[in-house]
Design a protein around this motif. Structure first.
Motif, PDB file in Angstrom:
ATOM      1  N   ASN A 180       0.822  -1.208   0.000  1.00 49.12           N
ATOM      2  CA  ASN A 180       0.000   0.000   0.000  1.00 49.12           C
ATOM      3  C   ASN A 180       0.859   1.263   0.000  1.00 49.12           C
ATOM      4  O   ASN A 180       0.545   2.247  -0.680  1.00 49.12           O
ATOM      5  N   ALA A 181       1.946   1.243   0.773  1.00 48.24           N
ATOM      6  CA  ALA A 181       2.835   2.406   0.833  1.00 48.24           C
ATOM      7  C   ALA A 181       3.499   2.654  -0.519  1.00 48.24           C
ATOM      8  O   ALA A 181       3.621   3.794  -0.978  1.00 48.24           O
ATOM      9  N   LEU A 182       3.934   1.567  -1.171  1.00 48.69           N
ATOM     10  CA  LEU A 182       4.553   1.701  -2.490  1.00 48.69           C
ATOM     11  C   LEU A 182       3.540   2.201  -3.515  1.00 48.69           C
ATOM     12  O   LEU A 182       3.868   3.022  -4.385  1.00 48.69           O
ATOM     13  N   TYR A 183       2.304   1.728  -3.397  1.00 48.55           N
ATOM     14  CA  TYR A 183       1.252   2.165  -4.326  1.00 48.55           C
ATOM     15  C   TYR A 183       0.998   3.669  -4.169  1.00 48.55           C
ATOM     16  O   TYR A 183       0.914   4.402  -5.160  1.00 48.55           O
ATOM     17  N   LYS A 184       0.893   4.121  -2.940  1.00 42.36           N
ATOM     18  CA  LYS A 184       0.661   5.547  -2.693  1.00 42.36           C
ATOM     19  C   LYS A 184       1.814   6.403  -3.216  1.00 42.36           C
ATOM     20  O   LYS A 184       1.617   7.545  -3.621  1.00 42.36           O
ATOM     21  N   ALA A 185       3.012   5.820  -3.214  1.00 39.24           N
ATOM     22  CA  ALA A 185       4.190   6.542  -3.708  1.00 39.24           C
ATOM     23  C   ALA A 185       4.306   6.475  -5.233  1.00 39.24           C
ATOM     24  O   ALA A 185       5.227   7.058  -5.810  1.00 39.24           O
ATOM     25  N   GLY A 186       3.380   5.753  -5.871  1.00 38.93           N
ATOM     26  CA  GLY A 186       3.399   5.646  -7.324  1.00 38.93           C
ATOM     27  C   GLY A 186       4.320   4.572  -7.868  1.00 38.93           C
ATOM     28  O   GLY A 186       4.540   4.493  -9.078  1.00 38.93           O
ATOM     29  N   ASP A 187       4.851   3.730  -6.975  1.00 33.06           N
ATOM     30  CA  ASP A 187       5.738   2.644  -7.402  1.00 33.06           C
ATOM     31  C   ASP A 187       4.891   1.392  -7.607  1.00 33.06           C
ATOM     32  O   ASP A 187       4.904   0.462  -6.799  1.00 33.06           O
ATOM     33  N   TYR A 188       4.162   1.357  -8.709  1.00 35.44           N
ATOM     34  CA  TYR A 188       3.186   0.293  -8.936  1.00 35.44           C
ATOM     35  C   TYR A 188       3.834  -1.069  -9.185  1.00 35.44           C
ATOM     36  O   TYR A 188       3.286  -2.096  -8.793  1.00 35.44           O
ATOM     37  N   LYS A 189       5.012  -1.057  -9.808  1.00 38.25           N
ATOM     38  CA  LYS A 189       5.690  -2.323 -10.092  1.00 38.25           C
ATOM     39  C   LYS A 189       6.084  -3.046  -8.814  1.00 38.25           C
ATOM     40  O   LYS A 189       5.809  -4.239  -8.640  1.00 38.25           O
ATOM     41  N   ASN A 190       6.724  -2.332  -7.888  1.00 42.53           N
ATOM     42  CA  ASN A 190       7.155  -2.966  -6.642  1.00 42.53           C
ATOM     43  C   ASN A 190       5.981  -3.225  -5.704  1.00 42.53           C
ATOM     44  O   ASN A 190       6.017  -4.169  -4.917  1.00 42.53           O
ATOM     45  N   ALA A 191       4.951  -2.391  -5.783  1.00 38.16           N
ATOM     46  CA  ALA A 191       3.737  -2.653  -5.001  1.00 38.16           C
ATOM     47  C   ALA A 191       3.118  -3.968  -5.456  1.00 38.16           C
ATOM     48  O   ALA A 191       2.730  -4.812  -4.631  1.00 38.16           O
ATOM     49  N   ALA A 192       3.044  -4.167  -6.776  1.00 41.10           N
ATOM     50  CA  ALA A 192       2.501  -5.414  -7.316  1.00 41.10           C
ATOM     51  C   ALA A 192       3.312  -6.617  -6.851  1.00 41.10           C
ATOM     52  O   ALA A 192       2.755  -7.688  -6.569  1.00 41.10           O
ATOM     53  N   ALA A 193       4.633  -6.441  -6.742  1.00 44.08           N
ATOM     54  CA  ALA A 193       5.494  -7.545  -6.289  1.00 44.08           C
ATOM     55  C   ALA A 193       5.178  -7.939  -4.850  1.00 44.08           C
ATOM     56  O   ALA A 193       5.194  -9.123  -4.508  1.00 44.08           O
ATOM     57  N   LYS A 194       4.894  -6.948  -4.001  1.00 45.23           N
ATOM     58  CA  LYS A 194       4.519  -7.244  -2.605  1.00 45.23           C
ATOM     59  C   LYS A 194       3.203  -8.012  -2.549  1.00 45.23           C
ATOM     60  O   LYS A 194       3.064  -8.999  -1.816  1.00 45.23           O
ATOM     61  N   TYR A 195       2.216  -7.548  -3.331  1.00 42.29           N
ATOM     62  CA  TYR A 195       0.930  -8.244  -3.357  1.00 42.29           C
ATOM     63  C   TYR A 195       1.086  -9.656  -3.922  1.00 42.29           C
ATOM     64  O   TYR A 195       0.432 -10.597  -3.445  1.00 42.29           O
ATOM     65  N   ALA A 196       1.959  -9.798  -4.916  1.00 45.45           N
ATOM     66  CA  ALA A 196       2.188 -11.122  -5.501  1.00 45.45           C
ATOM     67  C   ALA A 196       2.808 -12.068  -4.478  1.00 45.45           C
ATOM     68  O   ALA A 196       2.469 -13.257  -4.428  1.00 45.45           O
ATOM     69  N   ASP A 197       3.724 -11.557  -3.649  1.00 46.61           N
ATOM     70  CA  ASP A 197       4.317 -12.388  -2.589  1.00 46.61           C
ATOM     71  C   ASP A 197       3.239 -12.883  -1.630  1.00 46.61           C
ATOM     72  O   ASP A 197       3.241 -14.048  -1.215  1.00 46.61           O
ATOM     73  N   ALA A 198       2.319 -11.996  -1.277  1.00 47.92           N
ATOM     74  CA  ALA A 198       1.239 -12.375  -0.364  1.00 47.92           C
ATOM     75  C   ALA A 198       0.329 -13.424  -0.997  1.00 47.92           C
ATOM     76  O   ALA A 198      -0.066 -14.394  -0.339  1.00 47.92           O
ATOM     77  N   ILE A 199       0.018 -13.238  -2.265  1.00 47.65           N
ATOM     78  CA  ILE A 199      -0.811 -14.215  -2.977  1.00 47.65           C
ATOM     79  C   ILE A 199      -0.119 -15.570  -3.014  1.00 47.65           C
ATOM     80  O   ILE A 199      -0.743 -16.615  -2.804  1.00 47.65           O
ATOM     81  N   GLY A 200       1.200 -15.549  -3.254  1.00 48.76           N
ATOM     82  CA  GLY A 200       1.956 -16.791  -3.273  1.00 48.76           C
ATOM     83  C   GLY A 200       1.922 -17.521  -1.932  1.00 48.76           C
ATOM     84  O   GLY A 200       1.786 -18.743  -1.879  1.00 48.76           O
ATOM     85  N   ILE A 201       2.038 -16.757  -0.845  1.00 47.19           N
ATOM     86  CA  ILE A 201       1.972 -17.356   0.488  1.00 47.19           C
ATOM     87  C   ILE A 201       0.613 -18.011   0.706  1.00 47.19           C
ATOM     88  O   ILE A 201       0.506 -19.144   1.194  1.00 47.19           O
TER      89      ILE A 201
END
Length: 325
Positions: free
Chosen positions: A182-203
Motif C-alpha cells: 500500500n505504501a509503495l502504491y501511494k508513492a506511485g511505485d506500482y511495479k514494486n507494489a505489485a510484487a509485494k501483493y504477488a508475494d502475499a498471494i503466493g503465500i
C-alpha cells in the motif's frame, strides 16, 4: 600457510588465505550468510570450474536449512566475517556437487528448468550438459573451494526469504506485505507494489495446499486472497498489463461474483484490449450491483460507445475502395 582439518572431518582440509575480523560467529540455525566461492580442480593448473565473482552475484546460504551441498555449510561455520579460506575436499563428500553446480550455472545463464527427476545412473549416461561436470561424475576427484564470507546476518535480525519461512512466519508476514504494498502504491511505485501483493498471494496459495478444499480453513485462506488480487490487478491496470488484470479480476469474480471493484477494473482492461462487449457487460453488472456508481459507469459506457464509433469509422476508411472477391 598450514592446513588443518575442519572440525573432526579429515576429508576437509582448510588453509586460511586472509584472516577474518572479530570472533567466530555463532552460526545458529537460521543465520543468513552471503559468500563468494571459486571451485578449482586439484590439478597442476588448478583449473577454475566455477566462480561467483564472474557473475557479480554472491551465494546465499541459510544455516540449518539443509542445503543440497552440505560441505559449504560445514566450511562456512569455521570462518570469520571477511575471512578468505581454501578448502580441499575429498571426493567422498562431493557426490552432490555436479548437480548443484549444474543448477547454479543454469540459473546464472537463465536456462534453469526446475528440479531434475533423473536418477544417478541416467545422469551418468546422458550427462549434465557440461563437460567438466560430466567428467567429475564419471571420475570423482578432490576439489578446492576458495570461499570468502561477505556478510553474516544472525537469525531474527533480518526478514527471511519466503521459501525459508515456516507456516507461522508466512502468516505473520501477510499484513506486513499489505502495508508495504500500500505504501509503495501511494508513492506511485506500482511495479514494486505489485510484487509485494504477488508475494502475499503466493503465500496464501501455499497455505491453501496444506488444507482440504472446501474446509473452513481452506475457505478462509481463499477469501484472504481477494484484497491482494484486487490490489495486484489495480497496479497492473496502471502499468498497462491488461491481460493480467483480466485474469486476476476474473479469479476474484469466481470467488465473489458481486465484487464491483473487480468488475469495474476488468471492464477497463477489456476496453484497453478492445473487448467492447465484455466491457459493456461488466459495466452494466457493476451498475446493477451498486447504483451509486451511476455517474461513473455511464461515463465509461459513453466513452466506450464513442470508441466504438471511432473504430467503425477507422474500419470503413481502411476498407474504402477495396474490392473483395
Amino acid at each position: 600457510m598450514s592446513t588443518v582439518a575442519v572440525g573432526n572431518d579429515c576429508n576437509i582440509q582448510k588453509r586460511i588465505l586472509h584472516a577474518g575480523k572479530g570472533d567466530l560467529p555463532s552460526y545458529l540455525d537460521g543465520t543468513k550468510v552471503y559468500f563468494h566461492y571459486q571451485t578449482r580442480c586439484c590439478n597442476d593448473d588448478r583449473t577454475v570450474m566455477d566462480d561467483t565473482h564472474k557473475q557479480n552475484k554472491p551465494m546465499e546460504l541459510y544455516i540449518g536449512k539443509k542445503f543440497k551441498f552440505e560441505v559449504w555449510e560445514t566450511c562456512i561455520k569455521s570462518m570469520k566475517l571477511h575471512e578468505v579460506a581454501s578448502f580441499t575436499v575429498h571426493p567422498v563428500l562431493l557426490g552432490a556437487y555436479p548437480m548443484v553446480a549444474k543448477s547454479l550455472r543454469d540459473i546464472y545463464s537463465g536456462t534453469h528448468k526446475g528440479h531434475s527427476h533423473c536418477c544417478g545412473m541416467t545422469l551418468k549416461e546422458e550427462g549434465l550438459g557440461y563437460e567438466d561436470l560430466d567428467k567429475l561424475m564419471k571420475e570423482p576427484q578432490p576439489l578446492e573451494f576458495i570461499i570468502e564470507v561477505l556478510t553474516v546476518e544472525p537469525a531474527g535480525e533480518f526478514r527471511k526469504e519466503i521459501w525459508a519461512m515456516d507456516e507461522n512466519e508466512k502468516i505473520a508476514l501477510l499484513p506486513e506485505l499489505r502495508e508495504e504494498g500500500n505504501a509503495l502504491y501511494k508513492a506511485g511505485d506500482y511495479k514494486n507494489a505489485a510484487a509485494k501483493y504477488a508475494d502475499a498471494i503466493g503465500i496464501l496459495e501455499q497455505l491453501l495446499l496444506t488444507e482440504k478444499p472446501g474446509e473452513e480453513e481452506w475457505v478462509s485462506w481463499d477469501r484472504q486472497k481477494i484484497p491482494f488480487l484486487l490490489n495486484f490487478s489495480q497496479c497492473h491496470l496502471l502499468l498497462g498489463n491488461y491481460y493480467a488484470v483480466i485474469e486476476h479480476t476474473s479469479d476474484v469474480i469466481k470467488k465473489d461474483p458481486g465484487n464491483v471493484k473487480a468488475l469495474f477494473r476488468r471492464a477497463r482492461a477489456h476496453v484497453a484490449v478492445w473487448n467492447p462487449d465484455e466491457a459493456e457487460a461488466d459495466l452494466n453488472e457493476a451498475l446493477k450491483l451498486d447504483s451509486s456508481l451511476d455517474k461513473v459507469v455511464k461515463k465509461e459506457l459513453s466513452t466506450l460507445e464513442q470508441k466504438r464509433k471511432e473504430k467503425d469509422l477507422e474500419d470503413k476508411q481502411m476498407y474504402q475502395g477495396k474490392i473483395f472477391k
